[in-house]
Design an enzyme around this catalytic site. Structure first.
Site, PDB file in Angstrom:
ATOM      1  N   GLN A 280       0.829  -1.194   0.000  1.00 24.82           N
ATOM      2  CA  GLN A 280       0.000   0.000   0.000  1.00 24.82           C
ATOM      3  C   GLN A 280       0.870   1.253   0.000  1.00 24.82           C
ATOM      4  OE1 GLN A 280      -3.222   0.411  -0.321  1.00 24.82           O
ATOM      5  NE2 GLN A 280      -3.837  -1.746  -0.289  1.00 24.82           N
ATOM      6  N   TYR A 309      -5.721 -12.557  -3.336  1.00 29.53           N
ATOM      7  CA  TYR A 309      -4.845 -11.485  -3.815  1.00 29.53           C
ATOM      8  C   TYR A 309      -4.052 -10.965  -2.613  1.00 29.53           C
ATOM      9  CZ  TYR A 309      -8.491 -11.646  -7.416  1.00 29.53           C
ATOM     10  OH  TYR A 309      -9.410 -12.056  -8.357  1.00 29.53           O
ATOM     11  N   GLU A 333      -2.059 -15.770  -4.034  1.00 28.11           N
ATOM     12  CA  GLU A 333      -1.463 -14.642  -4.735  1.00 28.11           C
ATOM     13  C   GLU A 333      -0.966 -15.110  -6.091  1.00 28.11           C
ATOM     14  OE1 GLU A 333       0.013 -11.479  -6.340  1.00 28.11           O
ATOM     15  OE2 GLU A 333      -1.094 -11.330  -4.453  1.00 28.11           O
ATOM     16  N   ASP A 376      -8.731  -8.547  -1.995  1.00 29.70           N
ATOM     17  CA  ASP A 376      -8.012  -7.295  -2.242  1.00 29.70           C
ATOM     18  C   ASP A 376      -7.435  -7.343  -3.653  1.00 29.70           C
ATOM     19  OD1 ASP A 376      -6.703  -4.902  -2.069  1.00 29.70           O
ATOM     20  OD2 ASP A 376      -5.138  -5.594  -0.702  1.00 29.70           O
ATOM     21  N   CYS A 403      -9.434  -0.541  -4.804  1.00 28.70           N
ATOM     22  CA  CYS A 403      -8.769   0.727  -5.120  1.00 28.70           C
ATOM     23  C   CYS A 403      -9.394   1.406  -6.324  1.00 28.70           C
ATOM     24  CB  CYS A 403      -7.271   0.505  -5.351  1.00 28.70           C
ATOM     25  SG  CYS A 403      -6.884  -0.618  -6.712  1.00 28.70           S
TER      26      CYS A 403
END
Length: 448
Positions: A280, A309, A333, A376, A403
């Site tokens: 982040q 993720y 991931e 995410d 996001c």
């Protein structure tokens, strides 16, 4: 009879260079909506209610819509303020005869107004893509600076023909020299990379952890740059800083000095993030989002969780703490490098299973029941197949970190179609002076 010769299509007429516009509502992507002779124009660097002179940057006379940049304000909004970064100031750039640097397109707007506009944009995306009416409030993270500056722990720069750092104009290959990056943390600006001759590089990427640990500078070589040249460039960078060469096409990372990763801290946990690996960007984002996730998902001892993720394991470690040794956390991931980091970061947790691969494929291959899921995804969102795969596990709750309001709203629509409901939504201003925002939603199964 002779076949007639093909006719050459008529050339598209150019759009007028400058147009006067009355600015309307904000639109997702950093634009504001205006109309010129019935045609929609998406305008940057403006504000609702303003009357501006704008330069058309994209679209001909036959195009369905145009894009434009504000070059002069004829009637200003009360929310317009002085831009904190001169190269990104559209009005100053227009006077200098160049486009503004991209990446601070809301800098001319008072912070409170930025957040209000972002809330309107998010609400519009929910209504348009998820068919959900909801008022949205955008929160500043606790501990944010009053001016909204000094938050980026990552920054990327191009290198101009003169070897000096530069940044791109929006939707352009044009490079504009920079001498400071006000959105970045002090540790990035203190490197003063713009004072160096970096000829031989295509671009430079910098990561400076918010906890003050050693920064990492990634040198992306231009074609033909030799290892010897890269080594000499590394010597020019301030001592005590890690430097590595990175080749994006091959993913190859070569240590030049120090280490090829940075150490990040969140709560009681430490993480290594290698090369250009995801973390982040805002200095307060890890704590802000982890707190929201833990409060929203409320993991319980002994539960089976999935962190999808998962990156380097920011949420995975906290979820594992909560479920304890009697629980289980599946960490998925897609990036091999990030998954490798997660294995190092989480090696002490026996209750974590780390799988590298595409989320949809991993979920299809895993048969275990899931009590809760954290999503995410990248900016493109999770997508319909992943949403269906998650919902099929019948978890009691899904926590969705996003996001991008458009991809989130689209995915939320998929959940709603499957009978799920939006239990709560928080939107955070983790990208001040830009149009971007971060959100966290709690989704629960419906009763039908």
């Amino acid at each position: 009879m002779t076949e007639p010769a093909p006719t050459r299509p008529a050339p598209t007429a150019p759009a007028p260079q400058l147009i006067e516009l009355s600015i309307g509502a904000p639109a997702h992507g950093g634009h504001f909506v205006a109309r010129h002779e019935g045609r929609v124009v998406f305008v940057r660097h403006a504000l609702p209610g303003e009357r501006v002179l704008a330069r058309v940057t994209d679209g001909g006379a036959d195009a369905g819509f145009w894009r434009a940049d504000t070059v002069e304000v004829l009637e200003a909004s009360a929310d317009r303020v002085e831009h904190p970064w001169a190269p990104a100031d559209a009005l100053a750039a227009a006077k200098a005869g160049r486009p503004p640097v991209g990446g601070a397109e809301f800098g001319h707007i008072a912070l409170a107004a930025q957040r209000r506009l972002k809330g309107e944009i998010f609400a519009e995306q929910l209504q348009r893509l998820a068919k959900l009416e909801r008022e949205v409030t955008v929160e500043a993270p606790e501990g944010e600076y009053d001016d909204g500056l000094g938050w980026r722990t990552r920054a990327a720069f191009g290198v101009g023909p003169d070897g000096r750092l530069a940044m791109h104009a929006h939707r352009s290959d044009e490079l504009i020299p920079v001498q400071v990056m006000p959105l970045a943390v002090d540790a990035i600006n203190d490197l003063r990379l713009w004072d160096l001759d970096l000829t031989g590089l295509e671009r430079v990427e910098v990561a400076a952890p918010a906890d003050g640990s050693t920064p990492l500078v990634l040198l992306v070589p231009a074609a033909g740059t030799t290892p010897k040249r890269l080594a000499k460039l590394a010597e020019r960078i301030e001592p005590g800083v890690s430097v590595a060469a990175w080749e994006p096409e091959s993913g190859r990372l070569t240590r030049l000095r120090g280490r090829t990763w940075v150490a990040e801290t969140s709560g009681a946990h430490q993480y290594r993030v290698t090369g250009d690996g995801f973390w982040q960007i805002h200095r307060l984002a890890p704590a802000t989002l982890t707190s929201a996730v833990m409060d929203g998902v409320a993991p319980r001892a002994g539960e089976r969780m999935a962190d999808l993720y998962a990156g380097a394991g920011l949420f995975t470690a906290r979820l594992a703490d909560a479920v304890g040794v009697t629980g289980n956390v599946l960490s998925v991931e897609g990036s091999p490098a990030a998954s490798k980091d997660a294995r190092k970061n989480l090696h002490g947790f026996g209750q974590i299973e780390i799988v590298q691969g595409k989320v949809e494929r991993v979920l299809r291959s895993q048969a275990q029941v899931l009590d809760a899921v954290v999503l995410d995804p990248p900016r493109a969102g999770a997508g319909k197949a992943v949403v269906q795969a998650v919902a099929s596990r019948k978890p009691r709750v899904v926590g969705y970190v996003a996001c991008d309001p458009a991809s989130f709203a689209r995915d939320l629509g998929y959940f709603l179609q499957l009978g799920w409901k939006l239990d709560s939504l928080r939107v955070f201003d983790l990208y001040p002076h830009t149009h971007h925002m971060e959100s966290f939603a709690v989704l629960t199964p419906g009763t039908n």
